[in-house]
Design an enzyme around this catalytic site. Structure first.
Site, PDB file in Angstrom:
ATOM      1  CD  GLU A   1      -2.873  -1.514   0.197  1.00  0.00           C
ATOM      2  OE1 GLU A   1      -2.993  -0.127  -0.722  1.00  0.00           O
ATOM      3  OE2 GLU A   1      -3.424  -2.477  -0.180  1.00  0.00           O
ATOM      4  N   GLY A   2       2.105   1.215  -0.860  1.00  0.00           N
ATOM      5  CA  GLY A   2       2.749   2.280  -0.684  1.00  0.00           C
ATOM      6  C   GLY A   2       4.085   2.059   0.252  1.00  0.00           C
TER       7      GLY A   2
END
Lengths: 587, 587
Positions: free
Chosen positions: A432-433
């Site tokens: 998620e980044g």
């Protein structure tokens, strides 16, 4: 070792740190009072402790199973998931309109924490479903919402996010999956997606894949991406599950951690997809979903840290080894009595509770921003999300590592369980980044774009807490002094970054991760300071003095042991860029 | 990804940081010049790269194999070990008198690094054999040395250290294994030992176990321990291997890392043992061996860090993802061009090279102290050993974790190899004395016992380096300024700890690990600063300008990004003890 869901601290955070006064005034939430919420969370806590926590070790040992193109979940997980659906826990923080319990995100965050602390490999399935629900709520058409939301919110179907491809990880502009309009309102989706969490499994009747793809005439890069619903099985007009779609699981990954959760490679071959919103706005929609998912990954960090802490605490109480260093006893004592073991346990606890406090505050901001026209709260919420993700995930790795250390040699033996947290936690700063992506988001979009306005709002609120602490007792004053010093160093860094935001952009971004660490550390220390003030008030009112003393002790430890780390981050930002940018690497 | 042994940097450290001027004057070493040493290390480097490095991934996947009470090593390891013996690498730094090559420890340390970087699971076997050789050299009788040293030094036999029992880990005073004199000069040894590295395997003709045990009338606690040689197979009068001894491998552990190395539970049932030295002095002898082993574990930290760095560097060069943050290109670039990836790589490199520099300096001190009457050098060597162990092992965990991070999602997939270093590294801060044990040794025995005399010798030497840096160019001055600041904060912490060493012993020891981290960071920064000065001189003399520029860049990065961490450690020591000691834990 049993997982003890931290319901008391979670409720303390909701009551004192989540902006509860405001959240509880918002129309859909005003029906609930704290005792309703406490009762709901006690129910979920019992379920997590009894049904989910026992899955964790055995699932890790076995790993996800892939046979003949299918992912087979164990009977024990099938049973637990069926219970999860029956009790309706997926619906906890989703709207009543689609069958949800309708509780605010401040409660949803607590649910995410407990499920993931009990077993992160289990918790990932509902977490991704939450993301799909969020995306459809905010960007789906009425018909799409009518078709997909109820089964997702009930937990009968699950959801996935399909972003990554072998050449497109952090760089989503390189996504190559194609989507060709068929002329009947559907699209033919073709391509390979990797790292798809719960991309294949047999827990639910259907899996709703949200897929980033590119239409034939779309512009190159990130502005040519569209978002599609590609259900694993097509949905009949009456909402029942119909024929299979052309999505196949090619393989699953052999991973360092969260080994019981299937991470799939999915192949789409002219699969039937349904466009969400408008073409070429896919990344924008995906970011809405991603923001929610990023917050939840931060909460997974708190969850993993807490589980690691609880395990280490139990071991430290039980394990007898060595006489006290001060010579006060002739016999060996439990290692919790040795100063350095205490230091490690307090470090674990204060990072965990600091993360929880920060997440609760952010959840409240998100609830308020979602329902009200409150631009300052919205800006603060956006400022906090990369901190929750970046800080809590990085610190979870540190906390899990300390948990192994407290176990000594036993920590290195897989059967002990401490090593699993160390392995599981390692994905958190990546998916998620990555931390660098969070840091660039913080520095670029949340600080530079408004010229530091939100950042100054953040520091003004911290200064207000410092003023309260200055009125308090010696402990409050000690916490306040450390907070003032940390805020001062933050302001120095902020001023430097704003000054260099145009003239020296590489130099500024060389300090992006140090700035994220600095800001996250300050934010957690601030929230714990607020917790200490609330705990002093509660204590003085005669509420649970042992618990309140622990809250105060945690905040003091954070202030004296962790806030001083802000100094080094600021030094890196101010003086460290040339040594990052100018160095050569051996060929 | 192939391992590239860092022969150039190793030789640079030997030449410029290991006190080579003095070491090379010591009688047994004065026959060797730097080109001999370079040739020897090039040979070992080739062996490590070609024969050992390929064992690492496959060994990790398979794990150590235990069948029918025996540990079976793979054919590939058998083959490599046979080559290792044939080429005589075990003998590298052992005396010519017993068949060794007779090189100093500064060279031996380089050998330990390369073997362990190539494959830590392989490297552990020679590392433990080194420890047994050291113990026998220093404490064995003439007859024992005559019997055991030649086969150990040749590598035909291996050695183990048997300390830990289920109830006796850090607390060796609780060792319960019994040794009863039989009246014929031998002892009957009975008990269970756990966590015995290479306690069972089929690579060598014999395994020489060194075992801590307690005679029937011995005093309780650590002062009642004696040290025994218990060979796996008894040795005939002619030195040949005879009948089996009563030592059985009950099981091996399922570990987080170094999975290809067998970690045995050994059961001694009236096994025949031979007393080393005198009864009840076992712990003292074991500490001699442990000091050497602790140093080597620190070097394993450098090794693991370097392997993780090399892997991450290769990936960062290869992986193309995202456009530059400064907008200078429209196309995605290799991630090594992104500022935060550079920052992480430089952090990995400077921690690795800092550790290597510190280990080389310490090895030189150990060589000098071993052969000469040089009390200051001996005291400095003793001061440095817990730093090498504590700092390099903890930092190896950090470096390996950064290595995973640079790989993004691929780092979490086991086949990539980055995760293995993260798992392998985690044992380093635990075995041969946890970080807290190192910190207590540093603070209690190496600092408080002499009233800070050695610590002041250490700072005086750093101040001398600062004076040199102040004469240099802007880079040297920047490094010097950071070093002066870090030394200042160290001196503040040192003064506080000495003041509190009697009146507030718990408070002082609550700061023991922060003090270890502080001192280790300062020591590594100092050695890199010396490296930068040497590199400037070499560069000005026209030697390999690219390499010299990298050495200077590494030192500058360490000074500006890592030395500032000293500030927080000192703050913890000065202000953090009450919050460690007074906090209560939930029941």
């Amino acid at each position: 070792m049993t997982y003890q869901p931290p319901v008391q601290d979670v409720m303390f955070c909701i009551e004192h740190l989540s902006h509860w006064d405001e959240v509880s005034q918002i129309a859909p939430y005003s029906d609930f009072d704290l005792s309703d919420i406490g009762a709901a969370l006690e129910g979920l806590a019992r379920f997590c402790q009894e049904q989910i926590a026992p899955l964790s070790r055995t699932g890790d040992e076995l790993g996800a199973q892939f046979e003949d193109g299918r992912v087979i979940m164990r009977d024990a997980v099938q049973h637990a998931y069926a219970q999860f659906v029956e009790m309706g826990w997926q619906s906890l923080a989703h709207p009543a309109e689609y069958g949800g319990m309708g509780l605010p995100r401040v409660v949803g965050a607590a649910g995410v924490e407990m499920l993931n602390a009990a077993d992160m490999s289990f918790g990932l399935c509902p977490l991704l479903t939450d993301g799909a629900i969020e995306a459809l709520l905010l960007t789906g058409s009425d018909a799409q919402r009518a078709t997909y939301l109820e089964p997702l919110i009930s937990g009968r179907w699950s959801g996935t996010m399909n972003l990554t491809e072998p050449q497109a990880g952090s760089d989503l502009g390189r996504v190559a999956t194609k989507a060709v309009a068929r002329g009947d309102g559907t699209y033919a989706v073709s391509g390979t997606k990797i790292f798809i969490t719960y991309g294949a499994h047999d827990l639910t009747e259907n899996i709703v894949h949200l897929v980033l793809a590119r239409t034939p005439d779309a512009p190159a890069g990130p502005k040519g991406l569209s978002l599609f619903i590609v259900p694993q099985k097509l949905v009949n007009a009456d909402g029942s599950v119909g024929a299979g779609n052309a999505v196949n699981c090619v393989s699953i990954e052999h991973k360092l951690g969260v080994r019981a959760s299937p991470t799939a490679v999915l192949e789409y071959k002219d699969a039937t997809g349904f466009l969400i919103g408008e073409e070429n706005r896919g990344l924008e929609y995906m970011f809405i979903m991603m923001n929610a998912a990023r917050f939840s990954v931060g909460v997974q960090g708190v969850a993993t840290a807490d589980r690691a802490y609880q395990r280490a605490l139990a071991y430290a109480r039980d394990r007898v080894q060595s006489r006290p260093v001060n010579g006060s006893a002739k016999e060996a004592v439990a290692i919790i009595d040795h100063p350095d073991v205490r230091r490690m346990l307090l470090r674990m606890r204060s990072l965990t509770e600091g993360g929880r406090a920060m997440a609760a505050a952010t959840a409240g901001l998100l609830d308020i921003a979602h329902h009200q026209d409150a631009p300052e709260m919205a800006a603060l919420a956006e400022f906090m999300v990369p901190l929750v993700k970046g800080f809590c995930s990085e610190r979870a790795v540190e906390v899990a590592s300390l948990g192994v250390q407290i176990h000594g040699g036993m920590g290195f033996i897989e059967e002990t369980g401490a090593a699993q947290h160390y392995r599981d936690a390692r994905i958190l700063p990546i998916y998620e980044g990555t931390t660098a992506i969070q840091a660039n988001d913080l520095l670029g979009r949340k600080v530079m774009r408004d010229g530091g306005e939100t950042a100054r709002l953040f520091t003004a609120r911290i200064a207000a807490t410092e003023a309260e602490l200055a009125q308090g007792d010696a402990t409050a004053q000690a916490i306040g002094a450390a907070l003032t010093q940390a805020r001062g160093t933050f302001e120095t860094a902020l001023a430097w970054l704003l000054e260099n935001s145009r003239s020296n952009i590489d130099g500024a971004f060389a300090g992006a991760v140090p700035f994220l660490t600095l800001t996250g550390t300050l934010a957690a220390g601030w929230k714990l300071a607020k917790a200490a003030l609330a705990a002093q008030t509660c204590r003085d009112a005669g509420q649970d003095p042992d618990f309140m003393a622990q809250k105060i002790a945690t905040a003091l430890f954070f202030a004296q042991h962790i806030l001083p780390e802000c100094h080094a981050e600021t030094a890196r930002i101010l003086h460290g860029a040339p040594s990052v940018l100018d160095a050569a690497f051996p060929v």
